[in-house]
Scaffold this motif. Structure first.
Motif, PDB file in Angstrom:
ATOM      1  N   ARG A 285       0.828  -1.215   0.000  1.00 29.47           N
ATOM      2  CA  ARG A 285       0.000   0.000   0.000  1.00 29.47           C
ATOM      3  C   ARG A 285       0.860   1.262   0.000  1.00 29.47           C
ATOM      4  NH1 ARG A 285      -1.396   4.131  -0.219  1.00 29.47           N
ATOM      5  NH2 ARG A 285      -3.207   5.271   0.571  1.00 29.47           N
ATOM      6  N   THR A 286       2.061   1.181   0.554  1.00 34.22           N
ATOM      7  CA  THR A 286       2.899   2.361   0.711  1.00 34.22           C
ATOM      8  C   THR A 286       4.051   2.442  -0.283  1.00 34.22           C
ATOM      9  OG1 THR A 286       4.387   1.297   2.310  1.00 34.22           O
ATOM     10  CG2 THR A 286       2.397   2.354   3.171  1.00 34.22           C
ATOM     11  N   MET A 287       4.472   1.303  -0.829  1.00 31.70           N
ATOM     12  CA  MET A 287       5.646   1.326  -1.708  1.00 31.70           C
ATOM     13  C   MET A 287       5.512   0.299  -2.825  1.00 31.70           C
ATOM     14  SD  MET A 287       8.373  -0.544   0.899  1.00 31.70           S
ATOM     15  CE  MET A 287       7.965   0.595   2.237  1.00 31.70           C
ATOM     16  N   LYS A 288       6.334   0.469  -3.843  1.00 33.52           N
ATOM     17  CA  LYS A 288       6.307  -0.413  -4.999  1.00 33.52           C
ATOM     18  C   LYS A 288       7.181  -1.643  -4.756  1.00 33.52           C
ATOM     19  CE  LYS A 288       5.449   3.607  -7.879  1.00 33.52           C
ATOM     20  NZ  LYS A 288       5.955   4.546  -8.895  1.00 33.52           N
ATOM     21  N   LEU A 289       6.955  -2.661  -5.584  1.00 32.11           N
ATOM     22  CA  LEU A 289       7.593  -3.958  -5.362  1.00 32.11           C
ATOM     23  C   LEU A 289       9.119  -3.914  -5.312  1.00 32.11           C
ATOM     24  CD1 LEU A 289       5.291  -6.299  -7.502  1.00 32.11           C
ATOM     25  CD2 LEU A 289       5.384  -6.084  -5.008  1.00 32.11           C
ATOM     26  N   PRO A 290       9.807  -3.129  -6.186  1.00 34.19           N
ATOM     27  CA  PRO A 290      11.276  -3.108  -6.093  1.00 34.19           C
ATOM     28  C   PRO A 290      11.783  -2.663  -4.722  1.00 34.19           C
ATOM     29  CG  PRO A 290      10.566  -2.162  -8.175  1.00 34.19           C
ATOM     30  CD  PRO A 290       9.329  -2.358  -7.356  1.00 34.19           C
ATOM     31  N   LEU A 291      11.107  -1.690  -4.098  1.00 35.28           N
ATOM     32  CA  LEU A 291      11.535  -1.223  -2.781  1.00 35.28           C
ATOM     33  C   LEU A 291      11.263  -2.279  -1.715  1.00 35.28           C
ATOM     34  CD1 LEU A 291      12.706   0.886  -0.971  1.00 35.28           C
ATOM     35  CD2 LEU A 291      10.499   2.074  -0.928  1.00 35.28           C
ATOM     36  N   ILE A 292      10.128  -2.977  -1.819  1.00 41.71           N
ATOM     37  CA  ILE A 292       9.844  -4.056  -0.873  1.00 41.71           C
ATOM     38  C   ILE A 292      10.901  -5.146  -0.981  1.00 41.71           C
ATOM     39  CG2 ILE A 292       8.201  -5.873  -0.259  1.00 41.71           C
ATOM     40  CD1 ILE A 292       5.956  -4.056  -1.201  1.00 41.71           C
ATOM     41  N   ALA A 293      11.268  -5.489  -2.238  1.00 40.98           N
ATOM     42  CA  ALA A 293      12.283  -6.531  -2.446  1.00 40.98           C
ATOM     43  C   ALA A 293      13.635  -6.106  -1.874  1.00 40.98           C
ATOM     44  CB  ALA A 293      12.414  -6.835  -3.937  1.00 40.98           C
ATOM     45  N   LEU A 294      14.018  -4.842  -2.079  1.00 36.40           N
ATOM     46  CA  LEU A 294      15.281  -4.356  -1.521  1.00 36.40           C
ATOM     47  C   LEU A 294      15.258  -4.368   0.005  1.00 36.40           C
ATOM     48  CD1 LEU A 294      16.183  -1.352  -3.856  1.00 36.40           C
ATOM     49  CD2 LEU A 294      17.599  -3.365  -3.414  1.00 36.40           C
ATOM     50  N   PHE A 295      14.156  -3.930   0.569  1.00 37.63           N
ATOM     51  CA  PHE A 295      14.013  -3.913   2.023  1.00 37.63           C
ATOM     52  C   PHE A 295      14.155  -5.318   2.594  1.00 37.63           C
ATOM     53  CE2 PHE A 295      10.623  -4.488   5.357  1.00 37.63           C
ATOM     54  CZ  PHE A 295      11.391  -4.051   6.418  1.00 37.63           C
ATOM     55  N   PHE A 296      13.450  -6.280   2.008  1.00 32.64           N
ATOM     56  CA  PHE A 296      13.529  -7.664   2.488  1.00 32.64           C
ATOM     57  C   PHE A 296      14.925  -8.233   2.274  1.00 32.64           C
ATOM     58  CE2 PHE A 296       9.223  -7.476   3.388  1.00 32.64           C
ATOM     59  CZ  PHE A 296       8.687  -8.693   3.785  1.00 32.64           C
ATOM     60  N   GLY A 297      15.516  -7.970   1.105  1.00 33.24           N
ATOM     61  CA  GLY A 297      16.823  -8.537   0.784  1.00 33.24           C
ATOM     62  C   GLY A 297      17.930  -8.032   1.694  1.00 33.24           C
ATOM     63  N   ILE A 298      17.999  -6.709   1.886  1.00 34.46           N
ATOM     64  CA  ILE A 298      19.050  -6.134   2.720  1.00 34.46           C
ATOM     65  C   ILE A 298      18.879  -6.558   4.175  1.00 34.46           C
ATOM     66  CG2 ILE A 298      19.943  -3.944   3.636  1.00 34.46           C
ATOM     67  CD1 ILE A 298      19.473  -2.749   0.873  1.00 34.46           C
ATOM     68  N   THR A 299      17.639  -6.569   4.649  1.00 27.81           N
ATOM     69  CA  THR A 299      17.396  -6.993   6.031  1.00 27.81           C
ATOM     70  C   THR A 299      17.752  -8.459   6.227  1.00 27.81           C
ATOM     71  OG1 THR A 299      15.584  -5.387   6.188  1.00 27.81           O
ATOM     72  CG2 THR A 299      15.685  -7.095   7.874  1.00 27.81           C
ATOM     73  N   ALA A 300      17.402  -9.302   5.261  1.00 28.96           N
ATOM     74  CA  ALA A 300      17.734 -10.732   5.364  1.00 28.96           C
ATOM     75  C   ALA A 300      19.246 -10.943   5.371  1.00 28.96           C
ATOM     76  CB  ALA A 300      17.095 -11.506   4.212  1.00 28.96           C
ATOM     77  N   LEU A 301      19.973 -10.194   4.530  1.00 30.30           N
ATOM     78  CA  LEU A 301      21.434 -10.304   4.522  1.00 30.30           C
ATOM     79  C   LEU A 301      22.016  -9.879   5.870  1.00 30.30           C
ATOM     80  CD1 LEU A 301      22.319  -8.960   0.958  1.00 30.30           C
ATOM     81  CD2 LEU A 301      22.530 -11.314   1.780  1.00 30.30           C
ATOM     82  N   GLY A 302      21.459  -8.822   6.460  1.00 27.11           N
ATOM     83  CA  GLY A 302      21.909  -8.387   7.777  1.00 27.11           C
ATOM     84  C   GLY A 302      21.659  -9.449   8.837  1.00 27.11           C
ATOM     85  N   ILE A 303      20.521 -10.123   8.750  1.00 27.66           N
ATOM     86  CA  ILE A 303      20.203 -11.187   9.711  1.00 27.66           C
ATOM     87  C   ILE A 303      21.159 -12.366   9.542  1.00 27.66           C
ATOM     88  CG2 ILE A 303      18.466 -12.920  10.321  1.00 27.66           C
ATOM     89  CD1 ILE A 303      16.338 -10.796   9.688  1.00 27.66           C
ATOM     90  N   MET A 304      21.473 -12.713   8.295  1.00 24.60           N
ATOM     91  CA  MET A 304      22.422 -13.810   8.057  1.00 24.60           C
ATOM     92  C   MET A 304      23.800 -13.472   8.610  1.00 24.60           C
ATOM     93  SD  MET A 304      21.469 -14.953   4.164  1.00 24.60           S
ATOM     94  CE  MET A 304      19.749 -15.205   3.675  1.00 24.60           C
ATOM     95  N   ALA A 305      24.258 -12.245   8.371  1.00 26.54           N
ATOM     96  CA  ALA A 305      25.564 -11.842   8.905  1.00 26.54           C
ATOM     97  C   ALA A 305      25.570 -11.924  10.426  1.00 26.54           C
ATOM     98  CB  ALA A 305      25.901 -10.421   8.438  1.00 26.54           C
ATOM     99  N   THR A 306      24.468 -11.512  11.036  1.00 22.99           N
ATOM    100  CA  THR A 306      24.343 -11.596  12.491  1.00 22.99           C
ATOM    101  C   THR A 306      24.377 -13.047  12.953  1.00 22.99           C
ATOM    102  OG1 THR A 306      23.077  -9.541  12.625  1.00 22.99           O
ATOM    103  CG2 THR A 306      22.811 -11.099  14.433  1.00 22.99           C
ATOM    104  N   GLY A 307      23.715 -13.925  12.210  1.00 25.57           N
ATOM    105  CA  GLY A 307      23.716 -15.343  12.574  1.00 25.57           C
ATOM    106  C   GLY A 307      25.107 -15.934  12.595  1.00 25.57           C
ATOM    107  N   TYR A 308      25.909 -15.619  11.569  1.00 24.39           N
ATOM    108  CA  TYR A 308      27.275 -16.130  11.542  1.00 24.39           C
ATOM    109  C   TYR A 308      28.104 -15.543  12.681  1.00 24.39           C
ATOM    110  CZ  TYR A 308      26.626 -18.411   7.018  1.00 24.39           C
ATOM    111  OH  TYR A 308      26.204 -19.245   6.013  1.00 24.39           O
ATOM    112  N   LEU A 309      27.884 -14.257  12.991  1.00 22.95           N
ATOM    113  CA  LEU A 309      28.608 -13.639  14.101  1.00 22.95           C
ATOM    114  C   LEU A 309      28.253 -14.309  15.422  1.00 22.95           C
ATOM    115  CD1 LEU A 309      30.419 -11.403  15.271  1.00 22.95           C
ATOM    116  CD2 LEU A 309      28.389  -9.921  15.341  1.00 22.95           C
TER     117      LEU A 309
END
Length: 337
Positions: A285-309
């Motif tokens: 409702r607030t943003m277009k699909l490319p921004l949603i995909a970037l938001f999910f992708g960057i956050t998921a990568l941050g979570i993975m990096a945290t998991g390895y740490l």
């Protein structure tokens, strides 16, 4: 005390067989449920009273300044709000309409569901203080870093046209007496427990089942097959799911006890808390699909990096989480000898 009361209730008053797996699951369910609800009631009340002194208007002005400072304030503000991923979206929209930079609002949107008072309370009770502190610190880092990255990418063009440019008025509660602050804390505790009690029971129920029926060897074999990929697999499994952290904390604890690495268990919990399919649908409702995909992708990568740490630090964290467990074992061996 609580454990002894549960033992008396299950084994003496009701007279159930302590050797039965089903009875063990019932015992786990009753004990953990009572422990969690007691922790929630007391700690949310205390934190609710403390929150009445927080200057919310000033926090919002600081967030509107932008820059890394704005991301840090937004992440801390998100950590202090008791919302899930979907419940955080209305405040995310109000911050955008109030003129806060996009990257700053993302820091709030990421951190708010990952860290909140009842999740911290549950984690302290289940994982211990050192692991909880590591989780909170890394969660804040994810929120600040991901928000800063998204902010620098200048993605405002992917917002829906009616989101920017308008303003909203928000009402801030005023507390003039200590009694009013106590009343707020009491109401906050009741409100949060009413919202999450079913998730607590569901999570503890799943945890009780896993704890008593899922063979530890099977879990360890599964993780052994995934090896270094356990963190990304756990994260990707958590992303499409939706549920309260009150439900997933007991499950994460039991999975960790069954042999899943600490970083993988907490990555699964973070992904499930911060990212979900219902959240993506609401964000459309607030943003277009490319921004949603970037938001999910960057956050998921941050979570993975945290998991390895967290995997790398797990030995230190686990040792510090239970410093009093070793001495009793040594004493028991000495007596037998």
């Amino acid at each position: 005390m609580l454990l002894k009361l549960t033992d008396v209730l299950i084994y003496e008053w009701i007279g159930l067989d302590p050797e039965s797996r089903l009875v063990g699951a019932i015992h786990f369910f009753i004990y953990d449920s009572l422990k969690i609800f007691l922790l929630l009631a007391v700690m949310i009340f205390v934190i609710g009273v403390i929150r009445t002194w927080l200057p919310e208007d000033r926090l919002k002005r600081w967030m509107s300044q932008g820059g890394l400072w704005g991301n840090m304030v937004a992440a801390i503000f998100g950590a202090l709000t008791p919302f899930c991923s979907c419940s955080s979206i209305p405040i995310f929209i109000s911050l955008l309409k109030a003129g806060a930079p996009l990257g700053v609002t993302f820091s709030f949107l990421i951190t708010s569901p990952i860290i909140n008072e009842y999740l911290v309370i549950l984690m302290i009770g289940e994982f211990g203080v050192p692991i909880t502190v590591a989780y909170v610190v890394t969660g804040l880092i994810i929120g600040v870093a991901a928000g800063a990255i998204l902010g620098r990418m200048k993605l405002e063009r992917y917002l829906e046209n009616d989101i920017l440019g308008s303003t909203v008025e928000t009402k801030t509660a005023v507390f003039t007496t200590f009694v009013s602050r106590v009343r707020f804390g009491f109401n906050e505790a009741i409100s949060v427990i009413r919202q999450i009690w079913i998730w607590v029971l569901v999570g503890v129920g799943i945890g009780a089942f896993i704890h008593n029926y899922v063979p530890q060897d099977a879990i360890q074999d599964l993780i052994a097959k995934t090896g270094v990929f356990s963190v990304p697999i756990a994260t990707l499994l958590g992303v499409p799911m939706y549920g309260s952290c009150a439900a997933i904390v007991p499950v994460a604890v039991v999975l960790f006890e069954k042999g899943i690495p600490l970083g993988a268990a907490l990555s699964f919990m973070m992904a499930m808390a911060a990212l979900s399919l219902p959240e993506a649908i609401m964000l459309r409702r607030t943003m277009k699909l490319p921004l949603i995909a970037l938001f999910f992708g960057i956050t998921a990568l941050g979570i993975m990096a945290t998991g390895y740490l967290l995997n790398a630090l797990s030995g230190v964290l686990i040792d510090n989480a239970s410093p009093t467990e070793d001495p009793p074992i040594v004493m028991e061996i000495d007596v037998r000898e």
